[in-house]
Design a protein around this motif. Structure first.
Motif, short mmCIF file in Angstrom:
data_model
loop_
_atom_site.label_atom_id
_atom_site.label_comp_id
_atom_site.label_asym_id
_atom_site.label_seq_id
_atom_site.Cartn_x
_atom_site.Cartn_y
_atom_site.Cartn_z
N ASN A 89 1.19 -1.06 0.26
CA ASN A 89 -0.17 0.12 0.04
C ASN A 89 0.98 1.76 0.04
N GLN A 90 1.98 1.13 -0.38
CA GLN A 90 2.80 2.01 -1.03
C GLN A 90 2.39 3.04 -2.55
N GLN A 130 -9.68 -4.96 -0.16
CA GLN A 130 -11.14 -5.08 -0.43
C GLN A 130 -10.16 -5.95 -1.90
N THR A 131 -9.79 -4.63 -2.82
CA THR A 131 -9.46 -5.48 -3.99
C THR A 131 -8.76 -6.50 -3.89
N SER A 165 -13.54 3.76 -8.39
CA SER A 165 -13.62 2.20 -8.70
C SER A 165 -11.63 1.56 -8.91
N SER A 166 -11.66 0.59 -8.77
CA SER A 166 -10.55 -0.47 -8.05
C SER A 166 -10.08 -1.48 -8.93
N ASN A 171 1.32 -8.24 -9.40
CA ASN A 171 2.11 -8.33 -8.05
C ASN A 171 1.57 -7.66 -6.39
N GLY A 172 0.27 -7.92 -6.68
CA GLY A 172 -0.15 -7.19 -5.07
C GLY A 172 -0.24 -5.74 -5.53
N GLN A 173 -0.21 -5.09 -6.59
CA GLN A 173 -0.47 -4.14 -6.30
C GLN A 173 -1.66 -3.90 -6.86
#
Length: 439
Positions: A89-90, A130-131, A165-166, A171-173
């Motif tokens: 979350n950076q 959540q996404t 909207s996500s 790679n987790g981004q």
């Protein structure tokens, strides 16, 4: 003897070293054998092709970098905000619009920090988590209250209504598109205020016109008074429209409006509403059937709830075919809230009319909305008795009254009758109703 031992050891050491050299030469011979003689010539022929492949890879890399820069420029000038975070979350990157929406003017692209440190929005952080967990696109809406380090700037910061909207990335981004809906809400507020001011100004001339029409009704004889009676109906409809708009505006401005809440017996209330509408129902030979617990009490504002059922039953009467029955079904449901069980009253009002079209269902509670087929303006509107109908505001008012009571309403089509199916829920069920129901 000592000298002999020394030379013997030296000979053994030299022999061992020579043996190692022989083994090493054999290993190197096997290793470089493909590059010798004829095979070495083939290797030399492959070198130009290898350089071509390297040049092609370099060109592809440059093309990809150019495409990436193009897409980044497009996002930077897009009318919506966009930001991207890594698996921790950076904040990796955001465009200009996102910087303006989230007040990130001081953020630098080379600065990698936690998004929550830069933007104090737990709703946005929760949406991103959540996404990532669900690996599916998500949407969310909330009111964003910006903050800054300079206390002098705090009074100038304005809260914004945001929609996000996500979507999950490799790679987790996570990428997030942000839409500032505050300008649209401001326009709607200005429009509503203008309509309310207009409605206030219309009340006085409409009242004066009605007084003139009443005077004409007394003085004119048939058949001339027929036109005056028609004029009276239209004036009343305009007065009803103005008053409905004012009521709805007041309810929306104050969702927790002052309610004169008291114990109300549901079946008696519905019977009273039906008696008011019975002259209209008798013209079409319609009947009302009630099923549910007897002596069912709710805590509500009796006048407001009377208005709710007056509107809903009036609509059902207008769109029900002759000689059919309108059903009202009540039941008590149990729902869990924080490990506690709380009762909820559910009321289903079902008719046998034309119902709603699928395109209309999401919009039936919007003000002034009328569908193409069902629940449109009807010639019978002039015969309605005291109901707020025919102006496109009735269902919007019903929804606001129920929201003020902590309840809700949902519009559907009933699978058996094909008609409209209104489902109401009330949280305020009186204790004596529960004992009556569960006994």
């Amino acid at each position: 003897m000592l000298l002999l031992g020394f030379f013997l050891g030296l000979a053994v050491g030299i022999g061992f070293w020579i043996w190692q050299q022989v083994q090493l030469n054999r290993y190197l011979g096997r290793l470089f054998r493909p590059l010798t003689s004829h095979s070495s010539k083939k290797g030399l022929l492959l070198i130009p092709g290898l350089w071509q492949e390297i040049a092609m890879v370099k060109q592809q890399r440059q093309d990809l970098q150019q495409s990436l820069q193009t897409y980044q420029d497009l996002l930077d000038f897009a009318p919506v905000g966009y930001l991207q975070v890594d698996e921790e979350n950076q904040l990796l990157w955001c465009n200009r619009q996102a910087q303006e929406i989230l007040y990130l003017q001081r953020w630098q692209p080379e600065e990698i920090r936690l998004l929550l440190e830069l933007v104090r929005s737990y709703e946005l952080d929760h949406l991103i988590e959540q996404t990532r967990d669900r690996q599916k696109p998500q949407t969310g809406e909330w009111i964003f209250h910006p903050s800054c380090d300079d206390a002098a700037e705090m009074p100038t910061l304005k809260s914004l209504a945001l929609r996000a909207s996500s979507l999950p990335l490799p790679n987790g981004q996570v990428g997030v598109f942000l839409e500032n809906r505050q300008p649209l809400l401001d326009i709607n507020q200005v429009r509503d205020r203008s309509f309310s001011d207009l409605a206030h100004e219309l009340r006085t001339p409409l009242t004066s016109i009605r007084l003139v029409v009443e005077t004409l009704q007394i003085r004119l004889e048939p058949p001339l008074n027929r036109w005056v009676n028609r004029l009276m109906q239209e004036v009343d409809r305009l007065i009803n429209l103005v008053q409905s708009w004012l009521d709805l505006t007041q309810m929306e401005a104050n969702p927790t409006m002052q309610l004169q809440a008291k114990a109300v017996e549901l079946r008696s209330l519905i019977t009273s509403v039906w008696e008011t509408l019975e002259p209209l129902a008798q013209r079409h030979h319609l009947s009302l059937s009630y099923s549910g617990p007897e002596n069912l009490w709710i805590k509500a504002d009796q006048a407001r709830i009377f208005q709710v059922f007056l509107n809903l039953l009036d609509n059902s009467i207008k769109y029900s075919p002759p000689s059919t029955s309108i059903r009202v079904e009540a039941k008590i449901l149990s729902t869990k809230n924080n490990d506690a069980t709380s009762p909820i009253l559910e009321i289903n009002l079902i008719d046998s009319g034309v119902g709603f079209s699928e395109a209309d269902l999401p919009h039936v509670f919007e003000r002034f909305y009328r569908g193409d087929k069902a629940r449109t303006h009807s010639p019978q509107d002039s015969n309605s008795i005291g109901a707020i109908v025919g102006n496109g505001l009735g269902l919007a008012i019903v929804e606001q009254i129920l929201i003020a009571h902590g309840g809700s309403i949902k519009a559907m089509n009933h699978p058996e009758t094909g008609g409209a199916w209104m489902q109401l829920q009330f949280p305020e069920v009186m204790a004596n109703s529960l004992s009556q129901d569960y006994s």
